[in-house]
Design an enzyme around this catalytic site. Structure first.
Site, PDB file in Angstrom:
ATOM      1  N   ASN A  72       0.870  -1.178   0.000  1.00 36.91           N
ATOM      2  CA  ASN A  72       0.000   0.000   0.000  1.00 36.91           C
ATOM      3  C   ASN A  72       0.909   1.229   0.000  1.00 36.91           C
ATOM      4  O   ASN A  72       1.480   1.578   1.030  1.00 36.91           O
ATOM      5  CB  ASN A  72      -0.900  -0.021   1.246  1.00 36.91           C
ATOM      6  CG  ASN A  72      -1.735   1.244   1.370  1.00 36.91           C
ATOM      7  OD1 ASN A  72      -1.771   2.073   0.462  1.00 36.91           O
ATOM      8  ND2 ASN A  72      -2.415   1.390   2.505  1.00 36.91           N
ATOM      9  N   TRP A  73       1.010   1.840  -1.165  1.00 36.01           N
ATOM     10  CA  TRP A  73       1.930   2.984  -1.282  1.00 36.01           C
ATOM     11  C   TRP A  73       1.407   4.237  -0.590  1.00 36.01           C
ATOM     12  O   TRP A  73       2.137   5.211  -0.445  1.00 36.01           O
ATOM     13  CB  TRP A  73       2.157   3.317  -2.759  1.00 36.01           C
ATOM     14  CG  TRP A  73       2.912   2.306  -3.549  1.00 36.01           C
ATOM     15  CD1 TRP A  73       3.252   1.030  -3.173  1.00 36.01           C
ATOM     16  CD2 TRP A  73       3.428   2.482  -4.874  1.00 36.01           C
ATOM     17  NE1 TRP A  73       3.940   0.408  -4.185  1.00 36.01           N
ATOM     18  CE2 TRP A  73       4.064   1.278  -5.244  1.00 36.01           C
ATOM     19  CE3 TRP A  73       3.411   3.535  -5.787  1.00 36.01           C
ATOM     20  CZ2 TRP A  73       4.678   1.097  -6.481  1.00 36.01           C
ATOM     21  CZ3 TRP A  73       4.014   3.365  -7.020  1.00 36.01           C
ATOM     22  CH2 TRP A  73       4.646   2.159  -7.363  1.00 36.01           C
ATOM     23  N   LYS A  74       0.119   4.246  -0.260  1.00 38.49           N
ATOM     24  CA  LYS A  74      -0.532   5.449   0.299  1.00 38.49           C
ATOM     25  C   LYS A  74      -0.269   6.636  -0.632  1.00 38.49           C
ATOM     26  O   LYS A  74      -0.168   6.432  -1.850  1.00 38.49           O
ATOM     27  CB  LYS A  74      -0.047   5.681   1.738  1.00 38.49           C
ATOM     28  CG  LYS A  74      -0.216   4.408   2.588  1.00 38.49           C
ATOM     29  CD  LYS A  74      -0.018   4.605   4.048  1.00 38.49           C
ATOM     30  CE  LYS A  74      -0.187   3.263   4.760  1.00 38.49           C
ATOM     31  NZ  LYS A  74      -0.046   3.369   6.210  1.00 38.49           N
ATOM     32  N   HIS A  98      -9.480   1.223   5.296  1.00 37.82           N
ATOM     33  CA  HIS A  98      -8.193   1.469   5.956  1.00 37.82           C
ATOM     34  C   HIS A  98      -8.388   2.466   7.101  1.00 37.82           C
ATOM     35  O   HIS A  98      -9.180   3.404   6.986  1.00 37.82           O
ATOM     36  CB  HIS A  98      -7.184   2.005   4.939  1.00 37.82           C
ATOM     37  CG  HIS A  98      -5.784   1.975   5.454  1.00 37.82           C
ATOM     38  ND1 HIS A  98      -5.309   2.908   6.348  1.00 37.82           N
ATOM     39  CD2 HIS A  98      -4.765   1.106   5.234  1.00 37.82           C
ATOM     40  CE1 HIS A  98      -4.048   2.602   6.643  1.00 37.82           C
ATOM     41  NE2 HIS A  98      -3.700   1.518   5.985  1.00 37.82           N
ATOM     42  N   GLU A 110      -6.703   4.879   8.064  1.00 36.87           N
ATOM     43  CA  GLU A 110      -6.465   6.286   7.711  1.00 36.87           C
ATOM     44  C   GLU A 110      -7.704   6.888   7.057  1.00 36.87           C
ATOM     45  O   GLU A 110      -8.024   8.055   7.280  1.00 36.87           O
ATOM     46  CB  GLU A 110      -5.236   6.390   6.789  1.00 36.87           C
ATOM     47  CG  GLU A 110      -3.949   6.145   7.572  1.00 36.87           C
ATOM     48  CD  GLU A 110      -2.820   5.520   6.758  1.00 36.87           C
ATOM     49  OE1 GLU A 110      -2.882   5.530   5.523  1.00 36.87           O
ATOM     50  OE2 GLU A 110      -1.871   5.015   7.387  1.00 36.87           O
ATOM     51  N   GLU A 167      -5.003  -4.831  10.648  1.00 36.44           N
ATOM     52  CA  GLU A 167      -4.010  -3.770  10.802  1.00 36.44           C
ATOM     53  C   GLU A 167      -4.262  -3.027  12.114  1.00 36.44           C
ATOM     54  O   GLU A 167      -5.065  -2.078  12.136  1.00 36.44           O
ATOM     55  CB  GLU A 167      -4.110  -2.773   9.644  1.00 36.44           C
ATOM     56  CG  GLU A 167      -3.826  -3.361   8.289  1.00 36.44           C
ATOM     57  CD  GLU A 167      -3.275  -2.315   7.318  1.00 36.44           C
ATOM     58  OE1 GLU A 167      -2.270  -2.619   6.667  1.00 36.44           O
ATOM     59  OE2 GLU A 167      -3.814  -1.201   7.249  1.00 36.44           O
ATOM     60  N   GLY A 226       2.741   2.524  10.781  1.00 44.12           N
ATOM     61  CA  GLY A 226       3.687   3.630  10.649  1.00 44.12           C
ATOM     62  C   GLY A 226       4.417   3.992  11.934  1.00 44.12           C
ATOM     63  O   GLY A 226       5.043   5.049  12.024  1.00 44.12           O
ATOM     64  N   SER A 272       3.794  -1.807  10.331  1.00 46.35           N
ATOM     65  CA  SER A 272       5.247  -1.845  10.566  1.00 46.35           C
ATOM     66  C   SER A 272       5.867  -3.194  10.211  1.00 46.35           C
ATOM     67  O   SER A 272       6.800  -3.654  10.877  1.00 46.35           O
ATOM     68  CB  SER A 272       5.566  -1.450  12.014  1.00 46.35           C
ATOM     69  OG  SER A 272       5.163  -0.111  12.245  1.00 46.35           O
ATOM     70  N   GLY A 286       3.050  -1.030   4.201  1.00 49.74           N
ATOM     71  CA  GLY A 286       3.034   0.402   3.883  1.00 49.74           C
ATOM     72  C   GLY A 286       4.429   0.881   3.527  1.00 49.74           C
ATOM     73  O   GLY A 286       4.934   0.637   2.422  1.00 49.74           O
ATOM     74  N   GLY A 287       5.090   1.548   4.467  1.00 50.73           N
ATOM     75  CA  GLY A 287       6.402   2.165   4.229  1.00 50.73           C
ATOM     76  C   GLY A 287       7.406   1.257   3.531  1.00 50.73           C
ATOM     77  O   GLY A 287       8.106   1.694   2.601  1.00 50.73           O
TER      78      GLY A 287
HETATM   79  P1  13P Z   1       3.192   0.601   7.581  1.00 49.28           P
HETATM   80  O1  13P Z   1       3.715  -0.699   6.996  1.00 49.28           O
HETATM   81  O2  13P Z   1       3.903   1.814   7.040  1.00 49.28           O
HETATM   82  O3  13P Z   1       3.132   0.540   9.068  1.00 49.28           O
HETATM   83  O4  13P Z   1       1.672   0.748   7.052  1.00 49.28           O
HETATM   84  C1  13P Z   1       0.824  -0.337   7.148  1.00 49.28           C
HETATM   85  C2  13P Z   1      -0.410  -0.009   6.412  1.00 49.28           C
HETATM   86  O5  13P Z   1      -1.159   0.869   6.801  1.00 49.28           O
HETATM   87  C3  13P Z   1      -0.685  -0.764   5.187  1.00 49.28           C
HETATM   88  O6  13P Z   1      -1.978  -0.552   4.730  1.00 49.28           O
END
Ligand code: 13P
Length: 254
Positions: A9-11, A98, A100, A170, A176, A216, A237-238
């Site tokens: 997930n590149w966000k 999600h 967010e 999640e 994050g 994470s 994510g990251g």
């Molecule tokens: P991180 O891997 O950056 O913690 O993000 C997880 C995430 O929200 C994937 O959708």
């Protein structure tokens, strides 16, 4: 068949040029990598890059997902993107619910249920995200919270429709933060989710369901998380923003 899935997930990251470079680098890695039929690798770039991604991924070992969808097929919804639009770009998956989007865009399990319906109608697999906040975990409410999220967003589906759903657990406190759930915490919650699905739908539906862990997750902790029987991969994510790091996570499924 239950699939193992590594999804990025590149966000809201990367310029167009950077996106092109990242996808190309990842494809180079995947070229030499053998991938069994029960494994899937997925990237979810920002929506302006979806067509680029589906073009580059065509005929390769890479699937493409969106990060959001509107529940309506078309109309006066400025800035939104619909499931038929995703389908027309050959997008295979879409993340919904999600944390967010729940936090910043006030999405609820009810509105997420409508998005899931729109995706199902267009044969796009929904990656449904659920998970508790730190406060909820500290007061030992995590099972109750996640159980209710799943109930509200998924209980209207048939067992057949459920085959088009992937669940991503999640925990909000792990996203994050550099503080991933321990393999034991992930396994415990994933087993709970599978039990819920078994009770509400069927044992077969629960057995077929891919349940991913997100929060994470990186190349250092991926193997210990994914080696649990109910953890069928990750939503990253990251660590999905770097081709080498993401590929290391892909390899940890082997
Ligand atoms: P991180 O891997 O950056 O913690 O993000 C997880 C995430 O929200 C994937 O959708």
């Amino acid at each position: 068949m239950r699939k193992k899935i590594i999804a990025g997930n590149w966000k809201m990251n990367k310029t167009f040029q950077e996106a092109e470079e990242l996808i190309s680098d990842l494809l180079k890695h995947l070229e030499a990598h053998s991938l069994e039929d029960d494994k899937e690798i997925l990237i979810c770039p920002p929506s302006p890059y979806l067509e680029l991604a589906t073009d580059l991924a065509q005929g390769r070992k890479l699937k493409v997902g969106a990060q959001n969808v509107n529940a309506n097929d078309f109309g006066a919804y400025t800035g939104e993107i619909s499931a038929p639009m995703l389908k027309s770009m050959e997008v295979n998956y879409c993340i919904v619910g999600h944390s967010e989007r729940r936090k910043y865009y006030h999405e609820t399990d009810e509105s997420v249920a409508d998005k899931i319906n729109a995706l199902l109608k267009n044969e796009i697999i929904a990656v449904y995200c659920c998970g508790e906040t730190l406060e909820e975990r500290e007061s030992n409410k995590q099972f109750d919270v996640v159980g209710k999220q799943i109930e509200k967003a998924l209980s209207h589906l048939t067992s057949e429709q459920l085959k088009q759903i992937v669940i991503a657990y999640e925990p909000v406190w792990a996203i994050g933060t550099g503080k991933n759930a321990s393999p034991e915490q992930a396994q415990e919650m994933h087993a709970y989710i599978r039990k819920q699905i078994s009770g509400k739908f069927s044992k077969d539906a629960a057995e077929e369901m891919s349940i991913l862990y997100g929060g994470s997750c990186n190349s250092k902790n991926a193997k210990s998380l994914f080696s649990n029987p109910d953890v069928d991969g990750g939503l990253i994510g990251g660590a999905s923003l770097d081709a080498d790091e993401f590929f290391k996570i892909v390899k940890s499924m082997d």
